[in-house]
Design a protein around this motif. Structure first.
Motif: not given
Length: 296
Positions: A70, A73-74, A76-77, A80, A101, A166, A169, A172-173, A199
């Motif tokens: 998570s 992915v967060h 990357a979110y 983006a 999303g 975005t 992502t 995904t999360y 992160r």
């Protein structure tokens, strides 16, 4: 959806729109992403220590795998999202991201988590998606004369592209986090804190390669970073608690009530155009959320 879950989602939606306004105003990059991760790690540490004192020793490999996945992915979110805000209007990027999303995460929740959407839920989801299209594309995007202002059209296409990335992502999360709090029964506060704290090690290499730019960025953007450091975890913790009370396929689309607030913020405070279509799209989203909340 229980009234308590809906109340949590509505509060989260308002807070979410406000911190996205701060992100749009900041026009930040990797330095800003590092600031927010650092701010969250420091500000929320006492709360996470208290909440996790008894729970963390019992975490197994599944819990830690979910947190690490998570966190990646967060990150990357957030990157983006910032790239989208640098390239286009908030009222284009935000609705595409927030809408695509939940659409994806609701479908995944039905397929993988065995949730049942039903006719009412499907109609609500359709209302949310329709509102997003109105807000993001507007009436002129697909028209032949849309290219009369190539720069505006180019920015809108960039906004839709970044928003869709975005949104992927977010889906995904959302699935990872829904599994973590519903199936693994992890504390939303501890889980969200660790997802943000982890992160930092991923962001630091890029910041260290460009260390000369960090302090100037900090002086310009620290207020915006502070708003996000407080608001982003608060909003998402409320959503995670809502996931404990209601199915993910209901909670994820209901979060799009934030679009009502984003439409007003984008039109009033940022001076972004086509306000009537933005509001109309927001109404569709609100009706869709109401249908989702009442669906059985």
């Amino acid at each position: 959806m229980p009234a308590s879950a809906l109340a949590l989602v509505v509060a989260a939606a308002l807070i979410h729109a406000l911190w996205n306004f701060a992100a749009k105003k900041a026009q930040g990059n990797h330095h800003f992403s590092c600031m927010t991760a650092l701010g969250i790690s420091l500000l929320w540490l006492p709360v996470a220590l208290i909440a996790g004192f008894d729970e963390l020793p019992d975490w197994g490999w599944q819990a830690w795998t979910a947190v690490i996945a998570s966190a990646i992915v967060h990150l990357a979110y957030f990157n983006a999202l910032l790239a989208g805000y640098r390239a286009a209007d908030m009222t284009v990027v935000y609705p595409v991201a927030r809408g695509s999303g939940p659409l994806l995460s609701s479908l995944v929740a039905v397929v993988l988590l065995g949730e049942h959407l039903g006719l009412g839920g499907a109609l609500g989801l359709a209302g949310v998606v329709s509102g997003i299209l109105l807000m993001a594309a507007g009436p002129t995007f697909f028209a032949k004369g849309a290219s009369h202002d190539p720069e505006v059209h180019r920015k809108r296409k960039l906004g839709i592209a970044w928003g869709a990335l975005t949104g992927a992502t977010i889906a995904t999360y959302s699935v990872i986090d829904g599994y973590a709090v519903k199936v693994l029964a992890l504390s939303p506060i501890v889980y969200e804190y660790l997802c943000n704290a982890l992160r930092l090690p991923v962001i630091l290499p890029a910041v260290l390669r460009d260390r000369a730019g960090f302090m100037p960025a900090l002086r310009r953007q620290w207020k915006h970073a502070l708003v996000i450091s407080v608001g982003a975890p608060t909003a998402y913790i409320l959503v995670l608690y809502a996931m404990k009370l209601a199915p993910l396929s209901r909670v994820a689309p209901a979060r799009e009530l934030s679009m009502l607030f984003a439409a007003l913020i984008g039109g009033q405070l940022l001076g972004e155009g086509e306000r009537g279509w933005r509001i109309a799209g927001a109404v569709f989203i609100a009706l869709g959320v109401a249908a989702l909340a009442m669906a059985r």
